[in-house]
Design a protein around this motif. Structure first.
Motif, mmCIF file in Angstrom:
data_model
loop_
_atom_site.group_PDB
_atom_site.id
_atom_site.type_symbol
_atom_site.label_atom_id
_atom_site.label_comp_id
_atom_site.label_asym_id
_atom_site.label_seq_id
_atom_site.Cartn_x
_atom_site.Cartn_y
_atom_site.Cartn_z
ATOM 1 N N TYR A 368 0.835 -1.205 0.000
ATOM 2 C CA TYR A 368 0.000 0.000 0.000
ATOM 3 C C TYR A 368 0.869 1.253 0.000
ATOM 4 O O TYR A 368 0.607 2.214 -0.733
ATOM 5 N N SER A 369 1.912 1.252 0.818
ATOM 6 C CA SER A 369 2.784 2.423 0.937
ATOM 7 C C SER A 369 3.483 2.747 -0.378
ATOM 8 O O SER A 369 3.622 3.913 -0.758
ATOM 9 N N LEU A 370 3.928 1.721 -1.090
ATOM 10 C CA LEU A 370 4.589 1.938 -2.381
ATOM 11 C C LEU A 370 3.647 2.567 -3.396
ATOM 12 O O LEU A 370 4.046 3.415 -4.205
ATOM 13 N N LYS A 371 2.367 2.181 -3.337
ATOM 14 C CA LYS A 371 1.401 2.685 -4.309
ATOM 15 C C LYS A 371 0.854 4.059 -3.947
ATOM 16 O O LYS A 371 0.590 4.894 -4.820
ATOM 17 N N HIS A 372 0.684 4.327 -2.616
ATOM 18 C CA HIS A 372 -0.088 5.511 -2.222
ATOM 19 C C HIS A 372 0.618 6.445 -1.242
ATOM 20 O O HIS A 372 0.063 7.499 -0.897
ATOM 21 N N LEU A 376 1.583 8.155 7.453
ATOM 22 C CA LEU A 376 1.757 7.157 8.502
ATOM 23 C C LEU A 376 0.997 5.895 8.109
ATOM 24 O O LEU A 376 -0.014 5.963 7.400
ATOM 25 N N MET A 377 1.490 4.755 8.552
ATOM 26 C CA MET A 377 0.743 3.511 8.361
ATOM 27 C C MET A 377 0.714 2.763 9.690
ATOM 28 O O MET A 377 1.681 2.775 10.443
ATOM 29 N N PHE A 378 -0.415 2.105 9.958
ATOM 30 C CA PHE A 378 -0.681 1.544 11.276
ATOM 31 C C PHE A 378 -0.889 0.030 11.211
ATOM 32 O O PHE A 378 -1.450 -0.495 10.242
ATOM 33 N N ARG A 379 -0.451 -0.612 12.282
ATOM 34 C CA ARG A 379 -0.766 -2.025 12.495
ATOM 35 C C ARG A 379 -1.306 -2.172 13.906
ATOM 36 O O ARG A 379 -0.751 -1.600 14.856
#
Length: 406
Positions: A368-372, A376-379
């Protein structure tokens, strides 16, 4: 128990006079609203019924189970227009209200409040664990909390996954400490829902509602939790169950998460409404429907991973709804990567992946990060708090803090 308990506590605390009229327990009350909806006549007749004068001074009137008396629901319009000095609260199941299209509804005359099952933080509050709550809410820098507190919170969290957030269940367990009694109450709640399916619909619709409702736990238990109509009934089509899904959603019994492939604002404009997941309103009821044994609470991680992490995703969905995420979304790509939830906060979009185990794999988030390129990204996982560059891990028990970290 829940809405009635809260209204009673409010009425008895904040008003000198408090009157309850329950339209299911006292069906004769319906006759008062049948011929004339003049507020003053209704007040006089209610006073005659209970043998006590009802005035508008420091008084709260509570119409409970109002779905059983549609005319009483309509009367709220005339109270608001012609007798606004009377303070009235009405409560009832949306199963009845949402289906009765024939009845005049007081649009614009009623202030609505939704009541959800308790969140995990509210569960901790109910069990007097204020210090543990402080550990979650005061951790603004996302540092690891002491390991013994982390494990204590995970232990509480496992209890909560099993018990769920239905007020009557938690109140019983808080007082009696009887896990078998808690499960008995869960089953009684599920049985009450089944009775409501028949009470407020015709026979054909009641059968469809039961079929769909009973299929949800097993759809969530699949590796791919996407809802399939054919898993409800062989060769079923959208038209057969579309209305049923909307009805259960309006009644507050299910939460839906819709698929998006392009996460842009507004998310609703990029939604594929033909692909979705259905979650139950409460993880405890999900466990009761799946017949999960209470002994699983004592095992290290089994409850987290049971049924492909169904409880964890269901829990996160419920918590996000309580954070005013009325519409839930998840992301998929053509390369089969999937992020469990996509959250819009003001003018930004953030991915949230849910892990039931301690696996460190971030493949879907990285895709997802590579595309958009999110800021911040969460887990959410059983692991402790962690922040590394743009990646944030939130312990499952701390998910209510996610918007603060955004």
């Amino acid at each position: 128990m829940g809405k009635t308990y809260l209204v009673k506590a409010f009425g008895e605390t904040e008003y000198r006079n408090f009157f309850i009229f329950n339209f299911e327990q006292d069906p004769i009350l319906k006759a008062i609203f049948k011929e004339n909806l003049d507020p003053q006549k209704i007040i006089n007749d209610l006073g005659l019924y209970i043998g006590e004068k009802i005035n508008n001074k420091d008084t709260l009137i509570f119409f409970d189970e109002i779905q059983a008396a549609p005319e009483a629901l309509t009367s709220l319009k005339y109270f608001q227009e012609n007798a606004p000095d009377y303070h009235i609260i009405a409560a009832g199941s949306l199963l009845g209200v949402s289906i009765d299209k024939q009845q005049s509804f007081p649009v614009g005359k009623v202030n609505f409040m939704k009541l959800y099952p308790l969140t995990f933080i509210e569960y901790l509050k109910a069990f007097d664990e204020d210090l543990l709550i402080d550990q979650i809410f005061n951790n603004e820098n996302l540092s690891e909390i002491p390991e013994f507190l982390h494990h204590k919170l995970l232990s509480h969290f496992k209890n909560f996954l099993y018990l769920g957030g239905m007020p009557e269940v938690l109140q019983s367990y808080r007082v009696e400490k009887d896990i078998a009694l808690a499960r008995k109450i869960q089953l009684e709640i599920l049985e009450a829902y089944q009775r409501d399916f028949s009470k407020y619909t015709d026979k054909t619709q009641a059968i469809k509602t039961s079929e769909l409702w009973n299929s949800i736990p097993f759809q969530l238990a699949k590796e791919n939790k996407k809802f399939k109509y054919s898993d409800v009934r062989k060769n079923a089509r959208v038209s057969m169950f579309e209305q049923t899904i909307e009805w259960l959603k309006s009644a507050g019994l299910i939460n839906l998460a819709y698929n998006i492939e392009t996460p842009k604002i507004p998310l609703s404009g990029y939604t594929d409404y033909s692909k979705f997941k259905i979650y139950l309103l409460d993880s405890g009821l999900l466990g009761a429907m799946l017949k999960i044994s209470s002994e699983i609470i004592l095992k290290p991680n089994e409850l987290f991973s049971e049924y492909n992490g169904a409880f964890i995703e269901n829990f996160i969905a419920s918590e996000l709804v309580c954070l005013n995420e009325d519409q839930l979304y998840y992301w998929t790509s053509k390369s089969a990567a999937e992020v469990d939830f996509i959250i819009q906060q003001q003018n930004e979009i953030f991915p949230l992946e849910v892990k039931s185990g301690t696996n460190r794999n971030l493949k879907s988030l990285q895709s997802y990060s590579l595309k958009h390129s999110p800021r911040l990204m969460f887990r959410a996982s059983p692991r402790n708090f962690l922040k590394s560059d743009k990646f944030i891990n939130i312990p499952l028990y701390g998910i209510s803090m996610i918007k603060k970290f955004m």
